[in-house]
Structures are given as structure tokens and as C-alpha cells.
Motif scaffolding. Structure first.
Motif, mmCIF file in Angstrom:
data_model
loop_
_atom_site.group_PDB
_atom_site.id
_atom_site.type_symbol
_atom_site.label_atom_id
_atom_site.label_comp_id
_atom_site.label_asym_id
_atom_site.label_seq_id
_atom_site.Cartn_x
_atom_site.Cartn_y
_atom_site.Cartn_z
ATOM 1 N N ALA A 347 0.829 -1.212 0.000
ATOM 2 C CA ALA A 347 0.000 0.000 0.000
ATOM 3 C C ALA A 347 0.858 1.254 0.000
ATOM 4 O O ALA A 347 0.463 2.291 -0.514
ATOM 5 C CB ALA A 347 -0.930 -0.002 1.218
ATOM 6 N N ASP A 348 2.073 1.176 0.583
ATOM 7 C CA ASP A 348 2.925 2.355 0.651
ATOM 8 C C ASP A 348 3.436 2.784 -0.705
ATOM 9 O O ASP A 348 3.962 3.875 -0.866
ATOM 10 C CB ASP A 348 4.095 2.103 1.596
ATOM 11 C CG ASP A 348 4.931 0.917 1.158
ATOM 12 O OD1 ASP A 348 4.372 0.031 0.471
ATOM 13 O OD2 ASP A 348 6.125 0.884 1.504
ATOM 14 N N LEU A 349 3.286 1.931 -1.723
ATOM 15 C CA LEU A 349 3.773 2.287 -3.055
ATOM 16 C C LEU A 349 2.936 3.395 -3.670
ATOM 17 O O LEU A 349 3.340 4.003 -4.657
ATOM 18 C CB LEU A 349 3.768 1.055 -3.963
ATOM 19 C CG LEU A 349 4.725 -0.060 -3.567
ATOM 20 C CD1 LEU A 349 4.619 -1.198 -4.565
ATOM 21 C CD2 LEU A 349 6.145 0.431 -3.479
ATOM 22 N N THR A 350 1.778 3.664 -3.133
ATOM 23 C CA THR A 350 0.940 4.741 -3.684
ATOM 24 C C THR A 350 1.421 6.114 -3.254
ATOM 25 O O THR A 350 1.012 7.124 -3.810
ATOM 26 C CB THR A 350 -0.511 4.531 -3.227
ATOM 27 O OG1 THR A 350 -0.559 4.533 -1.794
ATOM 28 C CG2 THR A 350 -1.058 3.209 -3.739
ATOM 29 N N VAL A 351 2.280 6.147 -2.243
ATOM 30 C CA VAL A 351 2.794 7.440 -1.775
ATOM 31 C C VAL A 351 3.899 7.890 -2.720
ATOM 32 O O VAL A 351 4.945 7.254 -2.815
ATOM 33 C CB VAL A 351 3.323 7.321 -0.329
ATOM 34 C CG1 VAL A 351 3.805 8.678 0.154
ATOM 35 C CG2 VAL A 351 2.237 6.769 0.576
ATOM 36 N N GLY A 352 3.688 8.967 -3.426
ATOM 37 C CA GLY A 352 4.619 9.387 -4.466
ATOM 38 C C GLY A 352 5.986 9.757 -3.949
ATOM 39 O O GLY A 352 6.987 9.597 -4.636
ATOM 40 N N ASN A 353 6.093 10.254 -2.725
ATOM 41 C CA ASN A 353 7.388 10.681 -2.202
ATOM 42 C C ASN A 353 8.341 9.519 -1.976
ATOM 43 O O ASN A 353 9.540 9.718 -1.872
ATOM 44 C CB ASN A 353 7.184 11.443 -0.886
ATOM 45 C CG ASN A 353 6.481 12.777 -1.108
ATOM 46 O OD1 ASN A 353 6.580 13.361 -2.193
ATOM 47 N ND2 ASN A 353 5.768 13.250 -0.088
ATOM 48 N N ASN A 354 7.806 8.303 -1.841
ATOM 49 C CA ASN A 354 8.645 7.141 -1.583
ATOM 50 C C ASN A 354 9.091 6.452 -2.853
ATOM 51 O O ASN A 354 9.775 5.443 -2.797
ATOM 52 C CB ASN A 354 7.898 6.140 -0.699
ATOM 53 C CG ASN A 354 7.657 6.699 0.698
ATOM 54 O OD1 ASN A 354 8.424 7.533 1.170
ATOM 55 N ND2 ASN A 354 6.577 6.264 1.325
ATOM 56 N N LEU A 355 8.681 6.904 -4.013
ATOM 57 C CA LEU A 355 9.001 6.252 -5.275
ATOM 58 C C LEU A 355 9.829 7.174 -6.157
ATOM 59 O O LEU A 355 9.580 8.387 -6.237
ATOM 60 C CB LEU A 355 7.724 5.870 -6.029
ATOM 61 C CG LEU A 355 6.963 4.655 -5.505
ATOM 62 C CD1 LEU A 355 5.687 4.471 -6.296
ATOM 63 C CD2 LEU A 355 7.821 3.415 -5.593
ATOM 64 N N ASN A 356 10.818 6.591 -6.816
ATOM 65 C CA ASN A 356 11.551 7.330 -7.825
ATOM 66 C C ASN A 356 10.723 7.424 -9.100
ATOM 67 O O ASN A 356 9.755 6.683 -9.303
ATOM 68 C CB ASN A 356 12.882 6.634 -8.120
ATOM 69 C CG ASN A 356 13.771 6.566 -6.880
ATOM 70 O OD1 ASN A 356 13.653 7.402 -5.988
ATOM 71 N ND2 ASN A 356 14.634 5.562 -6.842
ATOM 72 N N LYS A 357 11.139 8.301 -9.988
ATOM 73 C CA LYS A 357 10.420 8.482 -11.242
ATOM 74 C C LYS A 357 11.132 7.815 -12.410
ATOM 75 O O LYS A 357 10.803 8.082 -13.562
ATOM 76 C CB LYS A 357 10.258 9.981 -11.528
ATOM 77 C CG LYS A 357 9.406 10.697 -10.485
ATOM 78 C CD LYS A 357 9.245 12.173 -10.824
ATOM 79 C CE LYS A 357 8.398 12.876 -9.764
ATOM 80 N NZ LYS A 357 8.229 14.335 -10.042
ATOM 81 N N ASP A 358 12.090 6.964 -12.113
ATOM 82 C CA ASP A 358 12.791 6.264 -13.189
ATOM 83 C C ASP A 358 12.049 4.983 -13.548
ATOM 84 O O ASP A 358 10.911 4.732 -13.120
ATOM 85 C CB ASP A 358 14.233 5.977 -12.778
ATOM 86 C CG ASP A 358 14.305 5.153 -11.487
ATOM 87 O OD1 ASP A 358 13.249 4.669 -11.028
ATOM 88 O OD2 ASP A 358 15.422 4.994 -10.950
ATOM 89 N N GLU A 359 12.722 4.121 -14.360
ATOM 90 C CA GLU A 359 12.079 2.896 -14.819
ATOM 91 C C GLU A 359 11.722 1.941 -13.674
ATOM 92 O O GLU A 359 10.695 1.256 -13.719
ATOM 93 C CB GLU A 359 12.987 2.161 -15.813
ATOM 94 C CG GLU A 359 13.154 2.856 -17.152
ATOM 95 C CD GLU A 359 14.259 3.889 -17.160
ATOM 96 O OE1 GLU A 359 14.613 4.353 -18.249
ATOM 97 O OE2 GLU A 359 14.771 4.222 -16.064
ATOM 98 N N VAL A 360 12.542 1.910 -12.628
ATOM 99 C CA VAL A 360 12.260 1.019 -11.504
ATOM 100 C C VAL A 360 11.003 1.464 -10.779
ATOM 101 O O VAL A 360 10.165 0.652 -10.367
ATOM 102 C CB VAL A 360 13.464 0.965 -10.536
ATOM 103 C CG1 VAL A 360 13.139 0.121 -9.316
ATOM 104 C CG2 VAL A 360 14.689 0.431 -11.256
#
Length: 597
Positions: A347-360
Motif C-alpha cells: 500500500a505504501d507504493l501509492t505514496v509518491g514521495n517514496n518512489l523514484n520516477k525512473d524505470e524502476v
């Protein structure tokens, strides 16, 4: 300063992987260094292996050459043993062993002449002696010291060979290898009557054999040792003495190895002869062939170890930035691999601050969407399966009530009994029993005893048809009756035996069911003495390419039901030979049904 560093770090995290890899170009230099080191190590390993293999090849060639010479001596000894003159002379000596006269001296002289003629053709044969049944020695060549104990040991060793050549260790103080062979009589028609006439004793110049064979080879600069595992036959070394030779009198764990003896490293290669069973060992000083290579290896290890420390420090942070998100995604995938398709753990993957914007980062988002869709499909498929099962259950309910058939068969049974027809009554009772078991869906796993009851009722019907042509036997201990087995496993095998073995035969067909314990399995065999199958047909049956007659249950169906019930360790196999019958083996668990899950 802190804000600037944070901005640079965030910018780097959002870079594409292609740009991140560009930053890691420095690592390519390190890779080149490692590749160079690996190639050198590989080259050294090949060189070392070639040296080892070359040493083993030289030892094999030397051993084969030595044994070729020994085979020639063995052939000569065989010719001596079957020589007509020696055979007739020994028979004459056996006829009257106590009388000493001119004829006996002449016979002994004839034997000596034949021994000299035969032994003279072998340059490595030092002497050839014959010991007759009375223990008298007839010698051709240099005479040895014959004690009564030595005579007994020779006679015992020759008896173990039963006419074949036997090799004995040299006597203490005797440089010759000893070979003994029983001499047995045969008549003029070359038919052996195997009466023992004496013992042929041959002394071989083993030192000359080894030196002549090894001369000019690489072993000439090394040292060769030959052992039987119980004692030394030949030792070309004086540097290894006493207990230091013990390790060479037994097989090594590998064909070659490096050992420390007397403070020096030696390279030892070894082989075991398939002809005599002897152990051949070659000994070469290790320093003479590996000193320079060892120095180069140590230097390379030191240089590359220092380089690796620098490389690790430079590459650690770069690799962490790339592999970290991927490792997190792998962790999520492992949860799915275990069957957890819920999205609570991600569920934490929906938080944009925790995710990079690259291919991964995009891969993380796509993975979450995929898990949601798979979870929805699983629930949808489960609901469909429930609907299918309910439909199948209703279809079974719509079939004819089996109780009507049971009641009808029961009426026929009573009519047969009232009419004095016991055979018809037994057939109807067996048919009713088989019908109840085939229609009943209560249990897919029954006990072995219940399965044997099904076969008994089935054969009651078949024996009415085939009468004395069908002979059934059962060898199943009572304590195996409670072992679990899928229903209708053995009955189709008996039915196949009737179709394929009994029907083509004119003579009575014997069908036998046996059971025995094998490791943690119970092995149940269904055997017949029918015409059997050719190997090609048997292979087709094993592959499931041959369909069963009629509407019966095929072997593949039985095998699959056993595997589904008990696992891959169980199943079914078939053995058959033309005119020798067929046997089908069923592997099931060796346990009580009440403990089966």
C-alpha cells in the motif's frame, strides 16, 4: 549546503537507469581488471590440469605396457599348462606317485625339456617350475628355496584361481614376482575333466619389465611404485621408506594429488589396474614443475587483492542506488510467489514521495496494478469453479437412482437361490458389490483389503466365463490390508491381464497378486504368465501410446491417480518379456489408512 545536497540526491534518484549506468563507467575499468585476472587464472588452471592429466596419461601408458608383458607371460603359462607332453607326463606321475624308477626320471626330464622350451620364449620369465601332487618340484632354471610352508601357500593361492593365473608377492630376499596356476587334465577330445595334476610356478623378472618399459618415458626421471593393496610388488624409490610408503599402497581419493612427505611437496598420480587390480603410483617432486607457477599466482593474488579493496569502496554506493529498489521489488515478488496476492503489503507504493520516477519506480507501480488484477481473476475463477461443481452435483443427482438397480439385482439373486442356481446367485452378488463400489463417490482412497475384495468379486464373475482357464493366487500378508490405495487401482490391472494374457492363451493363465515391503514403500505386483510383450511394444505402453481395450481404465490414468494421491515418489511401472509374462508394480505408502491424510 544541506538543501543543495538533498536536491542533488533527489535529482540523481530520479535519473533514468541509462544515465546512472553512465556514471558507473569507472566500474568498467574494474571489470576489465577482474576479467584479466580471471583469464589468467583460467589459463593457469588449464595448464595445471594438463600437467596433471599428462602425468596420469604417462602412468596409464606405462601400466598398460607392463601389463601387456604380464599378459604375454600369462599366455605362455597357459600354453605350458595345456601342453600335451606335460599333461601326459603329469598323468603318468599321478598314476603311481610312490614308485621311483628310470621311467619316472625320464618323465621328469621330458617335463623339464618342455618347460625350458616354453620359458625360453619369454625374456622376462626367470624360472618355470611344476609342483606335482606329491609336492615334488620339477624345475627349469634357477632353483629356489622350497619350504613346506611356501609350498602350501603356493598350492592355496593356485587353488583360489581354479585354473586362472594368480599373482603372489615376492618372497623376502627373492627379486622375482611369482605367478601360479593349477594344471588340470583334459582328454584327447579337448574335453576337460578338471582333475588337478599339479601347480605351475613362474618367476618373473619384474624389475626388468618395469625398467625396460619406463626407459625413455617421463617416469624415468620420477619414481614408480606398484602395490597390491597388501604389499609392494615394485618400488623404484629409495626416498620413501617404511611407513611413508603406506599411503601409496592404498587407493587415493583422487587420481592425482599433492602431498607433504619428509618436509617436501610431491605430486602423486595413481591408477588402479582393471587387469590385475594392482595400484600404480608415480611420484614427482612438486617444486620441479610448479615452483615458478606458484610464484606468479601469489604475485597476481596480491596485486588483485589490493585492486579489489579500492574497487569495492568506489562501487558500493553506485551499486546500492541501482539495486536497492530492485531488491525491494524482488521482496514483493517473493510474497506473491508464496500465494499472497493481497495489496496490503504494498500500500505504501501509492505514496509518491517514496518512489523514484525512473524505470524502476514505474515497474513498482505496474507490479501493483498487476497484483490487483491477478487477485481479481483468482476470485472470479474461484466463483466459476464453485458454479461448475454445483452444476456437476446437480447432474449426478439427475441420474437414475442406483437403488433401483440394487433392488433389481437383489430380486434376481433371490430368484436364483429359490431356483437352485447358486452360481447365478454368486455372480449377481458379485455384480451388485462391484456396482456399489464403482458408483459410490464417498471415498477415493480405500484400504488394500477393500481393493482385494473388489478383485475377488470381479474374478467370481470372470471364473464363471473362463472356468479352469483362469487360475488366481494371492500372496498379500494380512498386516498390509490397512494400507491406503486409490480405489480401482488393482482391478483394472487384473482386467488387463485377462484381456491380454488369458484370452490369447489356450493353456490355463495364472494371475497372481503379491505384496512386499521395500524401504518406506509397499510394492504390490500383479503378475501373469501370458505371452508377454516385445520390448518395442512395452516401451509404447510405458509412454502411454497404446490405448486400453474397451472402456477400461488405462495405465496412465492409474499412475496419475496414485501420484495425485500420494506424491511423485509413488506410481506404477511395468515389466514384460515375450513368452515370459507381464508384471505391473504399484508403489504405494507403507502406512495405515487411518493415519493417511
Amino acid at each position: 549546503m544541506g538543501k543543495l545536497f538533498h536536491s542533488i540526491t533527489q535529482f540523481y534518484r530520479n535519473l533514468r537507469i541509462k544515465l546512472k549506468l553512465f556514471i558507473m563507467l569507472f566500474s568498467i575499468m574494474i571489470g576489465c581488471i577482474m576479467l584479466t585476472y580471471g583469464v589468467l587464472q583460467y589459463a593457469y588452471s588449464i595448464y595445471d590440469r594438463q600437467i596433471y592429466e599428462r602425468s596420469s596419461q604417462v602412468l596409464n601408458l606405462t601400466a598398460n605396457s607392463i601389463e601387456n608383458e604380464l599378459r604375454g607371460i600369462e599366455n605362455t603359462s597357459f600354453n605350458i599348462a595345456i601342453d600335451p607332453t606335460i599333461q601326459s607326463s603329469l598323468n603318468a606321475l599321478r598314476a603311481d606317485p610312490s614308485e621311483m624308477n628310470y621311467e619316472r626320471h625320464k618323465i621328469r626330464d621330458d617335463i623339464i625339456v618342455r618347460l625350458v622350451q616354453s620359458a625360453g620364449s619369454e625374456k622376462y620369465m626367470a624360472t618355470a617350475d611344476i609342483m606335482d601332487l606329491s609336492g615334488n618340484i620339477i624345475s627349469a632354471g634357477r632353483e629356489a628355496i622350497w619350504t613346506e610352508e611356501y609350498k602350501r601357500s603356493i598350492w592355496n593361492e593356485a587353488s583360489l584361481g581354479e585354473g586362472k593365473m594368480r599373482w603372489m608377492l615376492p618372497m623376502e630376499g627373492d627379486p622375482y614376482l611369482v605367478a601360479v596356476r593349477l594344471i588340470r587334465s583334459y582328454n584327447s577330445n579337448l574335453r576337460l575333466d578338471l582333475e588337478t595334476l599339479g601347480v605351475l610356478v613362474v618367476r618373473v623378472r619384474i624389475n626388468e619389465v618395469v625398467h625396460n618399459v619406463a626407459a625413455g618415458s617421463e617416469l624415468a626421471s620420477g619414481e614408480l611404485l606398484i602395490s597390491t593393496g597388501k604389499g609392494l610388488i615394485f618400488s623404484g624409490t629409495d626416498s620413501l621408506v617404511g611407513s611413508q610408503q603406506d599411503f601409496l599402497q592404498k587407493p587415493l581419493a583422487k587420481p592425482y594429488e599433492v602431498r607433504n612427505e619428509n618436509g617436501h611437496k610431491i605430486f602423486v598420480s595413481q591408477m588402479i589396474s582393471g587387469y590385475t587390480g594392482w595400484i600404480y603410483s608415480s611420484i614427482i617432486p612438486f617444486d620441479s614443475i610448479f615452483e615458478r607457477i606458484s610464484w606468479m599466482k601469489n604475485l597476481l593474488i596480491a596485486v588483485f587483492s589490493a585492486s579489489m579493496l579500492v574497487i569495492i569502496l568506489l562501487a558500493f554506493r553506485v551499486a546500492q542506488g541501482i539495486t536497492g529498489p530492485i531488491e525491494e521489488l524482488i521482496g514483493r515478488m517473493k510474497q506473491v510467489q508464496k500465494g499472497d496476492f493481497s495489496t496490503e503489503g504494498i500500500a505504501d507504493l501509492t505514496v509518491g514521495n517514496n518512489l523514484n520516477k525512473d524505470e524502476v519506480g514505474q515497474l513498482h507501480r505496474t507490479f501493483r496494478i498487476m497484483i490487483q488484477q491477478i487477485d481479481e481473476l483468482i476470485h472470479e475463477n474461484y466463483a466459476k469453479q464453485l458454479t461448475i461443481k454445483e452444476t456437476q452435483f446437480k447432474a449426478l443427482q439427475a441420474q437414475i437412482n442406483p437403488h433401483f438397480l440394487y433392488n433389481t439385482l437383489e430380486s434376481i439373486n433371490w430368484e436364483a437361490k429359490m431356483g437352485g442356481q447358486p452360481q447365478i446367485s454368486r455372480m449377481v452378488e458379485s455384480l451388485g458389490f462391484l456396482l456399489r463400489n464403482s458408483i459410490s463417490q464417498k471415498e477415493s482412497i480405500v484400504t488394500l483389503g477393500q481393493e482385494l475384495d473388489i478383485i475377488r468379486h470381479y474374478l467370481t464373475i470372470q471364473q464363471t466365463r473362463f472356468e479352469e482357464r483362469l487360475v488366481y493366487a494371492q500372496d498379500v500378508p494380512q498386516h498390509f490390508y490397512s494400507c491406503p490405495i486409490p480405489k480401482l487401482t488393482l482391478q483394472p490391472l487384473v482386467e488387463n491381464a485377462i484381456h491380454h494374457a488369458l484370452e490369447p492363451m489356450v493353456n490355463p493363465c495364472h494371475i497372481t497378486i503379491r505384496a512386499r515391503e521395500e524401504s518406506d514403500h509397499l510394492l504390490v505386483a500383479v503378475e501373469d504368465n501370458g505371452p508377454g510383450m516385445a520390448p518395442e511394444m512395452l516401451e509404447r505402453v510405458r509412454r502411454g501410446e497404446v490405448q486400453s481395450k474397451g472402456n477400461g481404465i488405462g495405465l496412465s490414468n492409474i499412475r496419475e491417480r496414485i501420484v495425485l494421491a500420494f506424491g511423485e515418489g509413488y506410481g506404477l511401472e511395468m515389466e514384460s518379456e515375450p513368452q515370459r509374462g507381464t508384471r505391473v508394480l504399484v508403489h504405494i505408502p507403507l502406512e495405515r489408512k487411518d493415519s493417511h491424510v
